[in-house]
Motif scaffolding. Structure first.
Motif, PDB file in Angstrom:
ATOM      1  N   TYR A  95       0.865  -1.171   0.000  1.00 56.04           N
ATOM      2  CA  TYR A  95       0.000   0.000   0.000  1.00 56.04           C
ATOM      3  C   TYR A  95       0.905   1.225   0.000  1.00 56.04           C
ATOM      4  O   TYR A  95       1.883   1.264   0.758  1.00 56.04           O
ATOM      5  CB  TYR A  95      -0.862   0.042   1.260  1.00 56.04           C
ATOM      6  CG  TYR A  95      -2.117  -0.779   1.214  1.00 56.04           C
ATOM      7  CD1 TYR A  95      -3.262  -0.295   0.600  1.00 56.04           C
ATOM      8  CD2 TYR A  95      -2.174  -2.023   1.831  1.00 56.04           C
ATOM      9  CE1 TYR A  95      -4.434  -1.046   0.570  1.00 56.04           C
ATOM     10  CE2 TYR A  95      -3.335  -2.780   1.814  1.00 56.04           C
ATOM     11  CZ  TYR A  95      -4.462  -2.278   1.182  1.00 56.04           C
ATOM     12  OH  TYR A  95      -5.609  -3.023   1.159  1.00 56.04           O
ATOM     13  N   VAL A  96       0.582   2.211  -0.834  1.00 58.05           N
ATOM     14  CA  VAL A  96       1.353   3.451  -0.843  1.00 58.05           C
ATOM     15  C   VAL A  96       0.404   4.642  -0.882  1.00 58.05           C
ATOM     16  O   VAL A  96      -0.455   4.729  -1.764  1.00 58.05           O
ATOM     17  CB  VAL A  96       2.311   3.504  -2.051  1.00 58.05           C
ATOM     18  CG1 VAL A  96       2.949   4.891  -2.166  1.00 58.05           C
ATOM     19  CG2 VAL A  96       3.400   2.446  -1.917  1.00 58.05           C
ATOM     20  N   PRO A  97       0.555   5.577   0.070  1.00 53.18           N
ATOM     21  CA  PRO A  97      -0.221   6.813   0.024  1.00 53.18           C
ATOM     22  C   PRO A  97       0.539   7.899  -0.732  1.00 53.18           C
ATOM     23  O   PRO A  97       1.766   7.891  -0.776  1.00 53.18           O
ATOM     24  CB  PRO A  97      -0.354   7.189   1.499  1.00 53.18           C
ATOM     25  CG  PRO A  97       0.916   6.672   2.116  1.00 53.18           C
ATOM     26  CD  PRO A  97       1.306   5.452   1.322  1.00 53.18           C
ATOM     27  N   MET A  98      -0.182   8.802  -1.336  1.00 54.49           N
ATOM     28  CA  MET A  98       0.399  10.014  -1.920  1.00 54.49           C
ATOM     29  C   MET A  98      -0.587  11.136  -1.664  1.00 54.49           C
ATOM     30  O   MET A  98      -1.624  11.228  -2.331  1.00 54.49           O
ATOM     31  CB  MET A  98       0.644   9.825  -3.423  1.00 54.49           C
ATOM     32  CG  MET A  98       1.141  11.084  -4.125  1.00 54.49           C
ATOM     33  SD  MET A  98       2.746  11.595  -3.505  1.00 54.49           S
ATOM     34  CE  MET A  98       2.892  13.194  -4.281  1.00 54.49           C
ATOM     35  N   ASP A  99      -0.305  11.928  -0.645  1.00 55.15           N
ATOM     36  CA  ASP A  99      -1.232  12.963  -0.205  1.00 55.15           C
ATOM     37  C   ASP A  99      -2.624  12.358   0.031  1.00 55.15           C
ATOM     38  O   ASP A  99      -2.774  11.459   0.836  1.00 55.15           O
ATOM     39  CB  ASP A  99      -1.261  14.131  -1.191  1.00 55.15           C
ATOM     40  CG  ASP A  99       0.047  14.908  -1.195  1.00 55.15           C
ATOM     41  OD1 ASP A  99       0.901  14.650  -0.327  1.00 55.15           O
ATOM     42  OD2 ASP A  99       0.231  15.768  -2.059  1.00 55.15           O
ATOM     43  N   GLU A 100      -3.627  12.792  -0.724  1.00 57.70           N
ATOM     44  CA  GLU A 100      -4.994  12.317  -0.487  1.00 57.70           C
ATOM     45  C   GLU A 100      -5.296  10.975  -1.157  1.00 57.70           C
ATOM     46  O   GLU A 100      -6.370  10.407  -0.947  1.00 57.70           O
ATOM     47  CB  GLU A 100      -6.006  13.372  -0.976  1.00 57.70           C
ATOM     48  CG  GLU A 100      -6.392  13.305  -2.443  1.00 57.70           C
ATOM     49  CD  GLU A 100      -5.254  13.522  -3.442  1.00 57.70           C
ATOM     50  OE1 GLU A 100      -5.421  13.119  -4.606  1.00 57.70           O
ATOM     51  OE2 GLU A 100      -4.206  14.079  -3.078  1.00 57.70           O
ATOM     52  N   ALA A 101      -4.353  10.455  -1.952  1.00 55.78           N
ATOM     53  CA  ALA A 101      -4.582   9.231  -2.722  1.00 55.78           C
ATOM     54  C   ALA A 101      -3.920   8.028  -2.040  1.00 55.78           C
ATOM     55  O   ALA A 101      -2.898   8.162  -1.355  1.00 55.78           O
ATOM     56  CB  ALA A 101      -4.037   9.385  -4.134  1.00 55.78           C
ATOM     57  N   LEU A 102      -4.518   6.862  -2.267  1.00 58.20           N
ATOM     58  CA  LEU A 102      -3.965   5.612  -1.740  1.00 58.20           C
ATOM     59  C   LEU A 102      -4.088   4.541  -2.811  1.00 58.20           C
ATOM     60  O   LEU A 102      -5.139   4.395  -3.438  1.00 58.20           O
ATOM     61  CB  LEU A 102      -4.721   5.175  -0.484  1.00 58.20           C
ATOM     62  CG  LEU A 102      -4.236   3.865   0.172  1.00 58.20           C
ATOM     63  CD1 LEU A 102      -2.856   4.069   0.788  1.00 58.20           C
ATOM     64  CD2 LEU A 102      -5.225   3.396   1.232  1.00 58.20           C
ATOM     65  N   ALA A 103      -3.001   3.795  -3.027  1.00 60.03           N
ATOM     66  CA  ALA A 103      -3.004   2.721  -4.027  1.00 60.03           C
ATOM     67  C   ALA A 103      -2.476   1.434  -3.413  1.00 60.03           C
ATOM     68  O   ALA A 103      -1.684   1.455  -2.460  1.00 60.03           O
ATOM     69  CB  ALA A 103      -2.165   3.106  -5.237  1.00 60.03           C
ATOM     70  N   PHE A 104      -2.905   0.319  -3.995  1.00 56.12           N
ATOM     71  CA  PHE A 104      -2.478  -1.007  -3.549  1.00 56.12           C
ATOM     72  C   PHE A 104      -2.073  -1.827  -4.768  1.00 56.12           C
ATOM     73  O   PHE A 104      -2.751  -1.806  -5.796  1.00 56.12           O
ATOM     74  CB  PHE A 104      -3.621  -1.730  -2.832  1.00 56.12           C
ATOM     75  CG  PHE A 104      -3.323  -3.168  -2.508  1.00 56.12           C
ATOM     76  CD1 PHE A 104      -2.455  -3.500  -1.482  1.00 56.12           C
ATOM     77  CD2 PHE A 104      -3.897  -4.193  -3.251  1.00 56.12           C
ATOM     78  CE1 PHE A 104      -2.174  -4.834  -1.188  1.00 56.12           C
ATOM     79  CE2 PHE A 104      -3.620  -5.522  -2.973  1.00 56.12           C
ATOM     80  CZ  PHE A 104      -2.755  -5.838  -1.932  1.00 56.12           C
ATOM     81  N   ALA A 163      -1.794   8.147  -9.759  1.00 56.23           N
ATOM     82  CA  ALA A 163      -0.849   7.400 -10.593  1.00 56.23           C
ATOM     83  C   ALA A 163       0.479   7.217  -9.876  1.00 56.23           C
ATOM     84  O   ALA A 163       1.079   6.134  -9.925  1.00 56.23           O
ATOM     85  CB  ALA A 163      -0.653   8.123 -11.925  1.00 56.23           C
ATOM     86  N   GLU A 164       0.930   8.259  -9.210  1.00 56.00           N
ATOM     87  CA  GLU A 164       2.208   8.168  -8.502  1.00 56.00           C
ATOM     88  C   GLU A 164       2.143   7.115  -7.397  1.00 56.00           C
ATOM     89  O   GLU A 164       3.071   6.307  -7.242  1.00 56.00           O
ATOM     90  CB  GLU A 164       2.576   9.538  -7.931  1.00 56.00           C
ATOM     91  CG  GLU A 164       3.995   9.606  -7.425  1.00 56.00           C
ATOM     92  CD  GLU A 164       4.464  11.035  -7.210  1.00 56.00           C
ATOM     93  OE1 GLU A 164       5.080  11.278  -6.157  1.00 56.00           O
ATOM     94  OE2 GLU A 164       4.233  11.892  -8.081  1.00 56.00           O
ATOM     95  N   ALA A 165       1.064   7.108  -6.636  1.00 52.02           N
ATOM     96  CA  ALA A 165       0.907   6.083  -5.603  1.00 52.02           C
ATOM     97  C   ALA A 165       0.892   4.690  -6.216  1.00 52.02           C
ATOM     98  O   ALA A 165       1.493   3.744  -5.681  1.00 52.02           O
ATOM     99  CB  ALA A 165      -0.376   6.340  -4.807  1.00 52.02           C
ATOM    100  N   LEU A 166       0.224   4.538  -7.357  1.00 54.34           N
ATOM    101  CA  LEU A 166       0.109   3.241  -8.012  1.00 54.34           C
ATOM    102  C   LEU A 166       1.466   2.719  -8.467  1.00 54.34           C
ATOM    103  O   LEU A 166       1.807   1.549  -8.235  1.00 54.34           O
ATOM    104  CB  LEU A 166      -0.842   3.367  -9.205  1.00 54.34           C
ATOM    105  CG  LEU A 166      -1.367   2.091  -9.846  1.00 54.34           C
ATOM    106  CD1 LEU A 166      -2.183   1.273  -8.857  1.00 54.34           C
ATOM    107  CD2 LEU A 166      -2.204   2.428 -11.076  1.00 54.34           C
TER     108      LEU A 166
END
Length: 197
Positions: A95-104, A163-166
């Motif tokens: 899992y990676v957060p980037m400010d308000e976004a979260l991706a797995f 996209a960056e979090a992904l």
């Protein structure tokens, strides 16, 4: 050294890519699609892979062929570098957060290509990269790398952040899965004894 160099030349693109799985996160990437370069740098930096990629393509038409073919070549490089896949951890997730976004992202370097991508985008493009091509890139990569890839944007407002979090999560998951587990010695992490057939 787990390294490979792949070249692919068609009437649409000309790509040369070198990969070192046991690198330090060094990246030199020029594809002509700036946001794709930015995302691939995240994969390299957060996966601790050394990645050199140079691509020229028919961008006067649109970025589709370049993005797809870079995904194919990157996947081929991972597949070749992994070889018979002996000793690897094989599965990884992040899992990676980037400010308000979260991706797995979860990967299984199983030799069985499959991809499930879940992401909703708010704009048609980020820079010169159409957001619709992000899924296409990831699918091309997964099938050429012969891996099972599940990638999901959990939430977010800003497409750049999503996209960056992904892609950071992709790098982290691949790093975990490609690590050598000393307990496995030279065995293949599979009950069937192979991950290449």
């Amino acid at each position: 050294m787990r390294t490979s160099t792949i070249s692919r030349k068609t009437t649409e693109t000309n790509i040369t890519l070198s990969l070192n799985l046991d690198g330090a996160g060094q990246a030199r990437i020029t594809t002509g699609v700036g946001f794709l370069d930015h995302m691939l740098r995240h994969v390299a930096v957060h996966g601790l892979f050394d990645l050199d990629a140079k691509a020229t393509g028919d961008l006067e038409i649109d970025p589709h062929h370049t993005v797809e073919d870079v995904g194919i070549v990157l996947g081929q490089a991972f597949d070749q570098t992994l070889g018979d896949r002996k000793g690897i951890v094989r599965m990884g997730s992040a899992y990676v957060p980037m400010d308000e976004a979260l991706a797995f992202v979860a990967v299984d370097l199983s030799g069985r290509p499959y991809a499930v991508i879940q992401a909703e985008w708010h704009t048609p493009a980020i820079g010169l990269l159409p957001t619709a091509l992000i899924q296409h890139f990831l699918e091309a990569f997964a099938f050429s790398a012969k891996i099972n890839l599940h990638a999901r944007v959990e939430y977010g407002r800003d497409d750049h952040h999503q996209a960056e979090a992904l892609f950071k999560a992709l790098g982290r998951a691949l790093d975990s899965a490609t690590l050598i587990d000393p307990r496995r010695a030279s065995s293949v992490p599979s009950t069937k004894g192979t991950l290449t057939e």
